[in-house]
Design a protein around this motif. Structure first.
Motif, mmCIF file in Angstrom:
data_model
loop_
_atom_site.group_PDB
_atom_site.id
_atom_site.type_symbol
_atom_site.label_atom_id
_atom_site.label_comp_id
_atom_site.label_asym_id
_atom_site.label_seq_id
_atom_site.Cartn_x
_atom_site.Cartn_y
_atom_site.Cartn_z
ATOM 1 N N TRP A 1 0.843 -1.198 0.000
ATOM 2 C CA TRP A 1 0.000 0.000 0.000
ATOM 3 C C TRP A 1 0.875 1.244 0.000
ATOM 4 N N LYS A 2 0.634 2.140 -0.917
ATOM 5 C CA LYS A 2 1.338 3.416 -0.995
ATOM 6 C C LYS A 2 0.352 4.516 -0.593
ATOM 7 N N SER A 3 0.499 5.009 0.636
ATOM 8 C CA SER A 3 -0.453 5.983 1.173
ATOM 9 C C SER A 3 -0.496 7.262 0.354
ATOM 10 N N ASP A 4 0.667 7.691 -0.156
ATOM 11 C CA ASP A 4 0.695 8.939 -0.915
ATOM 12 C C ASP A 4 -0.091 8.832 -2.225
ATOM 13 N N LYS A 5 -0.074 7.666 -2.859
ATOM 14 C CA LYS A 5 -0.800 7.460 -4.113
ATOM 15 C C LYS A 5 -2.202 6.889 -3.899
ATOM 16 N N LYS A 6 -2.471 6.461 -2.651
ATOM 17 C CA LYS A 6 -3.752 5.810 -2.322
ATOM 18 C C LYS A 6 -4.007 4.607 -3.230
ATOM 19 N N GLN A 7 -2.958 3.777 -3.399
ATOM 20 C CA GLN A 7 -3.122 2.577 -4.208
ATOM 21 C C GLN A 7 -2.060 1.536 -3.828
ATOM 22 N N VAL B 1 0.815 -1.053 -5.021
ATOM 23 C CA VAL B 1 1.777 -1.161 -6.115
ATOM 24 C C VAL B 1 2.515 -2.481 -5.953
ATOM 25 N N ASP C 1 5.422 -3.532 -11.278
ATOM 26 C CA ASP C 1 4.777 -2.221 -11.155
ATOM 27 C C ASP C 1 3.285 -2.168 -11.486
ATOM 28 N N GLU D 1 -0.499 -1.616 -10.662
ATOM 29 C CA GLU D 1 -1.127 -0.738 -9.666
ATOM 30 C C GLU D 1 -2.593 -1.137 -9.492
#
Ligand code: FES
Length: 155
Positions: free
Chosen positions: A108-114, A116, A121, A123
């Motif tokens: 989970w990438k909090s900054d992108k809200k998705q 990965v 790669d 998403e």
């Protein structure tokens, strides 16, 4: 009109008045007919055991405080991740973390809200849907909810 003719007309009228009620007595629409086997009358007896067997069991994978601090929760076996729905923070979304491309564990990438995938790669959205390939299939999802201070997931 003579008496005999008059009596025969009354007799026919009396017989005609009995015909509709005798026909109704033979129909299946009689509610007291217990031999009817309509699906609606059978469903309560059959569906009760199925609904008990199909009831999901929920297990805790962490606390609400930890979810809000880290932005996501991952189960101890790393197979389930939970985040708050970016569109409605009162709802939780849980996914299987195995990438549907080749099985790497998505992060989970909090900054992108998705999510990965570190391998190729791909998403995925918070609800598991594919945003970018090479994966083509969404991540499997689970029901998730808050019980007291715990985040619980059906598994
Ligand atoms: Fe995830 Fe290939 S295994 S993109």
């Amino acid at each position: 009109m003579d008496r005999r003719k008059l009596l025969s007309w009354f007799g026919l009228g009396w017989l005609a008045s009995l015909l509709p009620s005798s026909l109704l007595g033979c129909s299946d629409s009689n509610p007291s007919n217990t031999s009817s086997s309509s699906p609606a009358s059978d469903s309560p007896a059959k569906s009760a055991p199925e609904s008990v067997a199909a009831a999901p069991s929920f297990k805790s994978i962490g606390t609400v405080a930890q979810l809000d601090k880290d932005g996501s929760l991952v189960s101890s076996d790393k197979k389930i991740a939970v985040v708050r729905d970016p569109k409605d923070k009162t709802k939780l979304l849980a996914v299987n973390t195995a990438c549907t491309h080749k099985g790497c564990t998505v992060l989970w990438k909090s900054d992108k809200k998705q999510y990965v995938c570190p391998c190729h790669d791909a998403e995925f959205a918070a609800n598991g849907s594919v945003i970018a390939g090479p994966a083509k299939t969404p991540l499997p999802t689970y029901a998730a909810k808050i019980e007291k201070d715990q985040v619980v997931v059906s598994a």
